[in-house]
Write a protein that holds these residues in place. Structure first.
Motif, PDB file in Angstrom:
ATOM      1  N   GLY A  19       0.814  -1.213   0.000  1.00 38.24           N
ATOM      2  CA  GLY A  19       0.000   0.000   0.000  1.00 38.24           C
ATOM      3  C   GLY A  19       0.843   1.256   0.000  1.00 38.24           C
ATOM      4  N   ALA A  20       1.909   1.263   0.816  1.00 39.65           N
ATOM      5  CA  ALA A  20       2.801   2.422   0.858  1.00 39.65           C
ATOM      6  C   ALA A  20       3.506   2.623  -0.486  1.00 39.65           C
ATOM      7  N   GLU A  23       0.996   4.003  -3.060  1.00 40.52           N
ATOM      8  CA  GLU A  23       0.688   5.392  -2.732  1.00 40.52           C
ATOM      9  C   GLU A  23       1.835   6.306  -3.154  1.00 40.52           C
ATOM     10  N   LYS A  26       1.795   6.502  -7.011  1.00 45.55           N
ATOM     11  CA  LYS A  26       0.642   7.289  -7.468  1.00 45.55           C
ATOM     12  C   LYS A  26       0.903   8.782  -7.327  1.00 45.55           C
ATOM     13  N   CYS A  27       1.448   9.178  -6.198  1.00 46.23           N
ATOM     14  CA  CYS A  27       1.735  10.593  -5.983  1.00 46.23           C
ATOM     15  C   CYS A  27       2.852  11.076  -6.902  1.00 46.23           C
ATOM     16  N   LEU A  35       0.749  12.875  -0.008  1.00 48.77           N
ATOM     17  CA  LEU A  35       0.753  11.493   0.426  1.00 48.77           C
ATOM     18  C   LEU A  35      -0.156  11.326   1.641  1.00 48.77           C
ATOM     19  N   ASP A  36      -0.860  10.222   1.701  1.00 51.05           N
ATOM     20  CA  ASP A  36      -1.695   9.918   2.857  1.00 51.05           C
ATOM     21  C   ASP A  36      -0.804   9.352   3.967  1.00 51.05           C
ATOM     22  N   TYR A  39      -0.488   5.513   5.261  1.00 54.09           N
ATOM     23  CA  TYR A  39       0.298   4.466   4.632  1.00 54.09           C
ATOM     24  C   TYR A  39       1.727   4.392   5.170  1.00 54.09           C
ATOM     25  N   CYS A  64      10.010   8.539  -7.549  1.00 57.18           N
ATOM     26  CA  CYS A  64       9.407   8.478  -6.211  1.00 57.18           C
ATOM     27  C   CYS A  64      10.109   9.386  -5.207  1.00 57.18           C
ATOM     28  N   CYS A 279      -5.168   1.930  -9.703  1.00 56.54           N
ATOM     29  CA  CYS A 279      -3.989   2.229  -8.872  1.00 56.54           C
ATOM     30  C   CYS A 279      -3.578   3.688  -8.944  1.00 56.54           C
ATOM     31  N   GLN A 281      -5.513   6.300 -10.580  1.00 55.41           N
ATOM     32  CA  GLN A 281      -6.630   7.230 -10.773  1.00 55.41           C
ATOM     33  C   GLN A 281      -6.523   7.996 -12.098  1.00 55.41           C
TER      34      GLN A 281
END
Length: 379
Positions: A19-20, A23, A26-27, A35-36, A39, A64, A279, A281
């Motif tokens: 999940g991390a 995320e 995605k960012c 970032l959320d 995660y 990343c 994954c 969006q």
């Protein structure tokens, strides 16, 4: 950077780590602006080290890195990992700049001959990333649209060592690997797809790349071929996502769908596109019918394989270096059976073309088919 076999075969990635990772990626594509923290608030140094290895494995180290700064200071990676990550990003930037310089020089050498190479994947796709210089590229792939053998002779005259391979030839030039292709869409199923050339810019230079329809077909066929052998990496999914985000309005999806049907890649294209949508969006109304046709079980199986197995070809290169051709062909056969449901027509062709057909290279003592004679006769 040394890659060990245990890095390739790592299984059962922790769901929280996965999940991390997703995320973070995605960012990095600019899909979300922050970032959320949920995660990342559980991570300790060993978890950050595992995440860093996963990022390396999927060749998304560069893209990343900048988004780490979006995390609260207390949730960022330990300084040891941060500095290691920072150092690799500087190397990626330097390599990217050198590759652009080499590409510019190659074009300057070939254009006076009336040959205008077309850039495939890599640097061309990087133009659609938030920071093009951070998208890792292992080599420069160039399609030579005419006079291929004459171009090979001309490149040899530069005085650099040429490596001949069945599907393309490559040369090391100023520390950069350049792959020269005589086919744009290399596929065991015949296609009469016509190429048109487009031009994109990344702020450093302009590049000739395939038109949007051809680029879409190239990205999907390339990922499908990786599914059989080395595995699809998350970077392939990132490339497809950024391509769709910037080109969905100009892609002729009806024409693309008909060609994918002809090539037997419909199911793979549906699940691969649905993953990009879920994954990362991807906001693209044209792909919604594809996503609606997705099978949740097949989509999840593909994502699992991408996370666990995908390594962008490093395992193949390791086997080639160590001459482990038996392991290569056994793994290829197993994956043909496991993933046949995604592209059965293609898999049937590959079973003959790459497993049975290539065994002739094994018996003549050339398991990976490097042959000057083969190269010269293929025009």
């Amino acid at each position: 950077m040394k890659w060990k076999s245990k890095d390739y075969c790592r299984k059962n990635t922790d769901p929280k780590l996965r999940g991390a990772f997703l995320e973070l990626v995605k960012c990095s594509l600019g899909t979300v602006t922050c970032l959320d923290p949920v995660y990342f608030n559980w991570m300790e140094e060993k978890d950050w080290d595992s995440l860093f290895r996963l990022v390396q494995k999927h060749s998304v180290t560069g893209i990343c890195f900048p988004v780490i700064e979006l995390l609260p200071i207390g949730l960022r990676p330990p300084s040891v990992i941060y500095l290691k990550w920072f150092g690799q990003v500087q190397y990626i930037k330097a390599t990217s700049f050198r590759m652009r310089e080499v590409l510019h020089e190659v074009n300057q050498r070939l254009e006076p001959l009336g040959v205008f190479p077309v850039l495939m994947k890599g640097l061309g796709i990087a133009c659609w990333y938030p920071n093009p210089s951070l998208r890792m590229a292992g080599d420069i792939d160039l399609y030579i649209p005419r006079d291929y053998n004459e171009v090979i002779d001309y490149v040899e005259a530069w005085g650099f060592l040429m490596t001949y391979m069945p599907n393309h030839d490559k040369v090391e030039y100023k520390g950069v690997c350049i792959e020269l292709h005589h086919q744009l869409i290399r596929f065991p199923i015949a296609t009469d797809w016509k190429l048109e050339v487009a031009v994109v810019s990344d702020g450093f230079a302009d590049y000739r790349i395939p038109d949007a329809d051809t680029n879409a077909l190239l990205l999907l066929t390339h990922a499908a071929k990786h599914l059989i052998g080395p595995g699809v990496g998350i970077r392939h999914l990132c490339d497809w996502a950024v391509f769709l985000r910037h080109n969905h309005q100009v892609v002729n999806f009806e024409k693309l769908w008909k060609e994918l049907e002809h090539l037997g890649l419909k199911r793979f294209a549906i699940e691969f596109t649905a993953l990009a949508y879920d994954c990362f969006q991807v906001d693209c109304p044209a792909i919604l019918p594809w996503c609606a046709a997705s099978d949740e079980r097949l989509k999840q199986r593909l994502l699992d394989d991408i996370i666990e197995r995908g390594d962008c070809g490093r395992q193949n290169m390791e086997w080639r270096r160590k001459c482990k051709w038996f392991a290569y062909y056994i793994t290829l056969t197993v994956r043909l059976l496991k993933f046949r449901v995604y592209c059965p027509k293609y898999m049937n062709k590959v079973a003959w073309h790459r497993v049975v057909g290539r065994m002739k290279f094994v018996f003549r003592g050339d398991p990976f088919g490097s042959s000057l004679k083969y190269t010269r006769q293929r025009k």
